[in-house]
Motif scaffolding. Sequence first.
Motif, mmCIF file in Angstrom:
data_model
loop_
_atom_site.group_PDB
_atom_site.id
_atom_site.type_symbol
_atom_site.label_atom_id
_atom_site.label_comp_id
_atom_site.label_asym_id
_atom_site.label_seq_id
_atom_site.Cartn_x
_atom_site.Cartn_y
_atom_site.Cartn_z
ATOM 1 N N LEU A 198 0.823 -1.205 0.000
ATOM 2 C CA LEU A 198 0.000 0.000 0.000
ATOM 3 C C LEU A 198 0.857 1.256 0.000
ATOM 4 O O LEU A 198 0.517 2.253 -0.642
ATOM 5 C CB LEU A 198 -0.932 0.004 1.220
ATOM 6 N N THR A 199 1.966 1.202 0.773
ATOM 7 C CA THR A 199 2.988 2.253 0.774
ATOM 8 C C THR A 199 4.335 1.551 0.781
ATOM 9 O O THR A 199 4.403 0.326 0.695
ATOM 10 C CB THR A 199 2.858 3.175 2.006
ATOM 11 N N ASP A 200 5.424 2.278 0.931
ATOM 12 C CA ASP A 200 6.743 1.647 0.965
ATOM 13 C C ASP A 200 6.874 0.680 2.142
ATOM 14 O O ASP A 200 7.685 -0.249 2.089
ATOM 15 C CB ASP A 200 7.840 2.714 1.050
ATOM 16 N N ASN A 201 6.098 0.903 3.208
ATOM 17 C CA ASN A 201 6.210 0.059 4.395
ATOM 18 C C ASN A 201 4.924 -0.679 4.760
ATOM 19 O O ASN A 201 4.970 -1.730 5.399
ATOM 20 C CB ASN A 201 6.656 0.889 5.599
ATOM 21 N N LEU A 202 3.775 -0.135 4.402
ATOM 22 C CA LEU A 202 2.492 -0.721 4.787
ATOM 23 C C LEU A 202 1.993 -1.666 3.704
ATOM 24 O O LEU A 202 2.101 -1.373 2.510
ATOM 25 C CB LEU A 202 1.471 0.391 5.026
ATOM 26 N N LEU A 203 1.415 -2.802 4.113
ATOM 27 C CA LEU A 203 0.951 -3.809 3.163
ATOM 28 C C LEU A 203 -0.320 -4.475 3.670
ATOM 29 O O LEU A 203 -0.645 -4.414 4.857
ATOM 30 C CB LEU A 203 2.044 -4.858 2.933
ATOM 31 N N VAL A 204 -1.029 -5.107 2.753
ATOM 32 C CA VAL A 204 -2.163 -5.954 3.091
ATOM 33 C C VAL A 204 -1.777 -7.393 2.767
ATOM 34 O O VAL A 204 -1.050 -7.641 1.804
ATOM 35 C CB VAL A 204 -3.441 -5.505 2.346
ATOM 36 N N ASN A 205 -2.239 -8.322 3.578
ATOM 37 C CA ASN A 205 -1.813 -9.715 3.459
ATOM 38 C C ASN A 205 -3.009 -10.662 3.482
ATOM 39 O O ASN A 205 -3.980 -10.441 4.212
ATOM 40 C CB ASN A 205 -0.864 -10.085 4.609
ATOM 41 N N ALA A 206 -2.929 -11.732 2.690
ATOM 42 C CA ALA A 206 -3.858 -12.858 2.773
ATOM 43 C C ALA A 206 -3.020 -14.129 2.780
ATOM 44 O O ALA A 206 -2.072 -14.254 2.004
ATOM 45 C CB ALA A 206 -4.825 -12.864 1.591
ATOM 46 N N SER A 207 -3.335 -15.060 3.683
ATOM 47 C CA SER A 207 -2.498 -16.253 3.824
ATOM 48 C C SER A 207 -3.326 -17.432 4.309
ATOM 49 O O SER A 207 -4.397 -17.274 4.897
ATOM 50 C CB SER A 207 -1.328 -15.987 4.784
ATOM 51 N N VAL A 208 -2.805 -18.639 4.054
ATOM 52 C CA VAL A 208 -3.466 -19.864 4.463
ATOM 53 C C VAL A 208 -2.408 -20.879 4.873
ATOM 54 O O VAL A 208 -1.320 -20.927 4.287
ATOM 55 C CB VAL A 208 -4.356 -20.417 3.321
ATOM 56 N N TRP A 209 -2.715 -21.657 5.908
ATOM 57 C CA TRP A 209 -1.831 -22.734 6.385
ATOM 58 C C TRP A 209 -2.623 -24.035 6.431
ATOM 59 O O TRP A 209 -3.834 -24.032 6.700
ATOM 60 C CB TRP A 209 -1.335 -22.472 7.821
ATOM 61 N N TYR A 210 -1.930 -25.139 6.201
ATOM 62 C CA TYR A 210 -2.450 -26.461 6.542
ATOM 63 C C TYR A 210 -1.539 -27.011 7.638
ATOM 64 O O TYR A 210 -0.318 -27.079 7.462
ATOM 65 C CB TYR A 210 -2.442 -27.413 5.343
ATOM 66 N N ILE A 211 -2.134 -27.397 8.776
ATOM 67 C CA ILE A 211 -1.348 -27.801 9.937
ATOM 68 C C ILE A 211 -1.763 -29.200 10.385
ATOM 69 O O ILE A 211 -2.956 -29.490 10.545
ATOM 70 C CB ILE A 211 -1.520 -26.799 11.102
ATOM 71 N N ASP A 212 -0.777 -30.046 10.596
ATOM 72 C CA ASP A 212 -1.007 -31.415 11.069
ATOM 73 C C ASP A 212 -1.062 -31.397 12.601
ATOM 74 O O ASP A 212 -0.032 -31.250 13.261
ATOM 75 C CB ASP A 212 0.136 -32.311 10.581
ATOM 76 N N ILE A 213 -2.280 -31.512 13.155
ATOM 77 C CA ILE A 213 -2.470 -31.524 14.613
ATOM 78 C C ILE A 213 -3.195 -32.799 14.995
ATOM 79 O O ILE A 213 -4.352 -33.008 14.618
ATOM 80 C CB ILE A 213 -3.280 -30.294 15.092
ATOM 81 N N ASP A 214 -2.515 -33.663 15.728
ATOM 82 C CA ASP A 214 -3.094 -34.912 16.230
ATOM 83 C C ASP A 214 -3.037 -34.894 17.750
ATOM 84 O O ASP A 214 -2.011 -34.544 18.334
ATOM 85 C CB ASP A 214 -2.320 -36.131 15.717
ATOM 86 N N THR A 215 -4.133 -35.283 18.388
ATOM 87 C CA THR A 215 -4.158 -35.281 19.846
ATOM 88 C C THR A 215 -4.913 -36.503 20.365
ATOM 89 O O THR A 215 -5.645 -37.167 19.616
ATOM 90 C CB THR A 215 -4.814 -33.994 20.380
ATOM 91 N N GLU A 216 -4.717 -36.780 21.633
ATOM 92 C CA GLU A 216 -5.498 -37.808 22.329
ATOM 93 C C GLU A 216 -6.213 -37.141 23.495
ATOM 94 O O GLU A 216 -5.584 -36.496 24.330
ATOM 95 C CB GLU A 216 -4.607 -38.927 22.852
ATOM 96 N N ALA A 217 -7.534 -37.273 23.516
ATOM 97 C CA ALA A 217 -8.329 -36.757 24.635
ATOM 98 C C ALA A 217 -8.570 -37.900 25.619
ATOM 99 O O ALA A 217 -9.067 -38.960 25.230
ATOM 100 C CB ALA A 217 -9.649 -36.204 24.135
ATOM 101 N N SER A 218 -8.202 -37.671 26.864
ATOM 102 C CA SER A 218 -8.461 -38.665 27.911
ATOM 103 C C SER A 218 -9.376 -38.042 28.963
ATOM 104 O O SER A 218 -9.286 -36.842 29.239
ATOM 105 C CB SER A 218 -7.155 -39.141 28.547
ATOM 106 N N PHE A 219 -10.279 -38.843 29.505
ATOM 107 C CA PHE A 219 -11.216 -38.352 30.516
ATOM 108 C C PHE A 219 -11.763 -39.542 31.295
ATOM 109 O O PHE A 219 -11.362 -40.687 31.062
ATOM 110 C CB PHE A 219 -12.350 -37.542 29.860
#
Length: 222
Positions: free
Chosen positions: A175-196
């Motif tokens: 937008l200017t020399d320092n200011l910008l607009v951003n769009a981004s996406v991630w795919y993240i591998d998250i595995d968990t075990e729920a115990s109760f």
Amino acid sequence: MRTPTAVFTTAILGLALSQAAMAYQEGDFIVRAGAATVSPNEDSGNVKLGGTKTDMTVGADSNTQLGLTGTYMLTDHIGIGLLAATPFEHTLSLKNGGNLDGSLADVKHLPPTLTLQYYFNDTAADLQPYVGAGVNYTTFFDEEFSSKHKSANFNDLKLKDSWGVAFEAGVDYKLTDNLLVNASVWYIDIDTEASFKVGNTKAKVDVELDPWVYMVGLGYKF
């Protein structure tokens, strides 16, 4: 049929080949802030109660929080990126549990993600697409059963922390020399075990959350 994420990634790569880019140089630091949405793409195992497999499974809803990213440029094209955020909160749901179906518990998590990024262009125009790959660590906390399940004697809920790979694609527009607009996406591998426990009977379930994370925001280059 291509997913929206595939279309978005293809568009970024196409822009990289067809457009000149905002000039990023070795030693630059870029910070970005905006709305980040974690959208789980979960695959649940069956709940085991007292060691016996049941038909019950779990799901998780999406949540949006303040997302923060930072990039340090190691060279004109390669940077180290960090994804952070305010804590995400998800409602876990129970399925195939008869009258126990529905909202099961609320859980908070933080998913800091470190990636090595490649920025395609280096000429002084307005667009800078990038891709990255790295590692994620997700820590879960403040796990609490719903009132319905507390009264059914569900207790002592804990979710294991997770390590996994992460991939990202994004684009900065100057937008200017320092200011910008951003769009981004991630795919993240998250595995968990729920115990109760249900009463004094131990229970557990394995869940692959594997979320897509979407973020739109503003950035500043130092």
